[in-house]
Design a protein around this motif. Structure first.
Motif, PDB file in Angstrom:
ATOM      1  N   ALA A  85       0.875  -1.203  -0.104  1.00 12.30           N
ATOM      2  CA  ALA A  85       0.022  -0.112   0.055  1.00 12.30           C
ATOM      3  C   ALA A  85       0.915   1.126  -0.011  1.00 12.30           C
ATOM      4  O   ALA A  85       0.491   2.215  -0.702  1.00 12.30           O
ATOM      5  CB  ALA A  85      -1.040   0.029   1.376  1.00 12.30           C
TER       6      ALA A  85
ATOM      7  N   ALA B 252      -5.759   2.126   3.520  1.00 14.43           N
ATOM      8  CA  ALA B 252      -5.824   0.951   2.732  1.00 14.43           C
ATOM      9  C   ALA B 252      -5.927  -0.425   3.302  1.00 14.43           C
ATOM     10  O   ALA B 252      -6.600  -1.244   2.868  1.00 14.43           O
ATOM     11  CB  ALA B 252      -4.870   1.179   1.626  1.00 14.43           C
TER      12      ALA B 252
ATOM     13  N   CYS C 169      -6.144  -0.125  -3.257  1.00 13.52           N
ATOM     14  CA  CYS C 169      -5.214   0.980  -3.498  1.00 13.52           C
ATOM     15  C   CYS C 169      -5.456   1.467  -4.962  1.00 13.52           C
ATOM     16  O   CYS C 169      -5.364   2.551  -5.180  1.00 13.52           O
ATOM     17  CB  CYS C 169      -3.711   0.336  -3.576  1.00 13.52           C
ATOM     18  SG  CYS C 169      -3.004   0.182  -1.836  1.00 13.52           S
TER      19      CYS C 169
END
Length: 287
Positions: free
Chosen positions: A22, A35, A66
């Motif tokens: 992420a 995320a 993402c």
């Protein structure tokens, strides 16, 4: 309850990797954490009965989260979330145990550029960024990447290859950015934006050509007060100017320079050709 405990243990086991994915995708520790949390909410409600590879499954979920966040950011025309700090350089040997060159290792070496890498990543489309980060940094197969984006493995490979070309050029970008041509192009853009006719005229060869416009006086008059949205960039490693709309390049201005003077300015607007160009925006517009 046993299934939830198993899922919680697997998520905790792979959380560091998930956060790394992420972070590389989003460029912001705070957004990376968001995320990962969103991914946990999704997997906690999912049926895990068919999950055979927890690490791959969890990586896929985080990658999709993402990708959605990058697309939303792009649609809102937000600036990139930030710049990653430089990380420890990868080992200088990029060789697999069988003695062959390791493309992923080479990408990791370029990845150690840090700030330069993020400048490049911020120019990629969300799909290009996802393909490069997952494959070249986290060794996810193109088949899995394609499934995340609803594309074929070949399409995923092409996206990663396009992104890799830009990343591999990042190390040399600073040298190109300091070149005399860069200074001339930057000065031209600054004079154009400010409407400084005299400065424009001084930068142009007496016989300068732009399409059907010929002569330094006519070219300077045409560009005076224009180029308000054009940005200095490296296009295939060469200083140029790029006009974008909602993050997508729409026009590229390339400059021919001889003896310190601009002799020709060409404009490319064909979208198929623009997609094949490696474009790296430079942060500073001025010379």
């Amino acid at each position: 309850m046993a299934e939830q405990d198993w899922l919680s243990e697997r998520f905790a086991e792979h959380q560091s990797r998930l956060r790394g994915v992420a972070y590389r995708m989003l460029g912001s520790p705070a957004e990376a954490e968001d995320a990962v949390q969103e991914a946990w909410l999704r997997v906690s409600r999912a049926d895990t009965g068919q999950v055979e590879n927890p690490a791959g499954w969890l990586t896929t979920v985080v990658a999709r989260v993402c990708l959605n966040m990058l697309e939303a950011r792009r649609n809102r025309r937000e600036e990139p979330a930030g710049t990653l700090p430089p990380e420890p350089a990868a080992p200088h040997e990029s060789i697999r145990p069988n003695g062959q060159a390791d493309p992923e290792g080479e990408a990791l070496l370029v990845d150690s550029v840090g700030v330069a890498l993020m400048v490049v990543l911020d120019t990629l489309t969300p799909a290009e960024r996802l393909a490069f980060v997952l494959h070249d940094v986290f060794a996810v197969s193109f088949g899995e990447i394609g499934a995340i984006m609803d594309r074929s493995p070949a399409a995923a490979r092409q996206l990663a290859s396009r992104a890799r070309r830009r990343v591999q050029g990042a190390a040399g970008a600073s040298d190109a950015a300091r070149s005399p041509k860069r200074e001339i192009v930057a000065a031209f853009l600054a004079a154009s934006r400010s409407g400084d006719f005299a400065a424009l005229f001084e930068l142009l060869d007496p016989d300068a050509v732009v399409g059907e416009i010929r002569g330094a006086h006519a070219v300077a008059d045409f560009f005076s007060g224009r180029a308000q949205a054009a940005r200095l960039a490296l296009v295939d490693g060469v200083p140029a100017a790029v006009w974008s709309h909602r993050g997508r390049p729409k026009a590229v201005l390339t400059f021919t320079i001889s003896d310190g003077k601009i002799t020709r300015i060409a404009t490319e607007t064909d979208q198929d050709r623009l997609r094949d160009l490696d474009i790296v925006f430079l942060k500073r517009y001025e010379g």
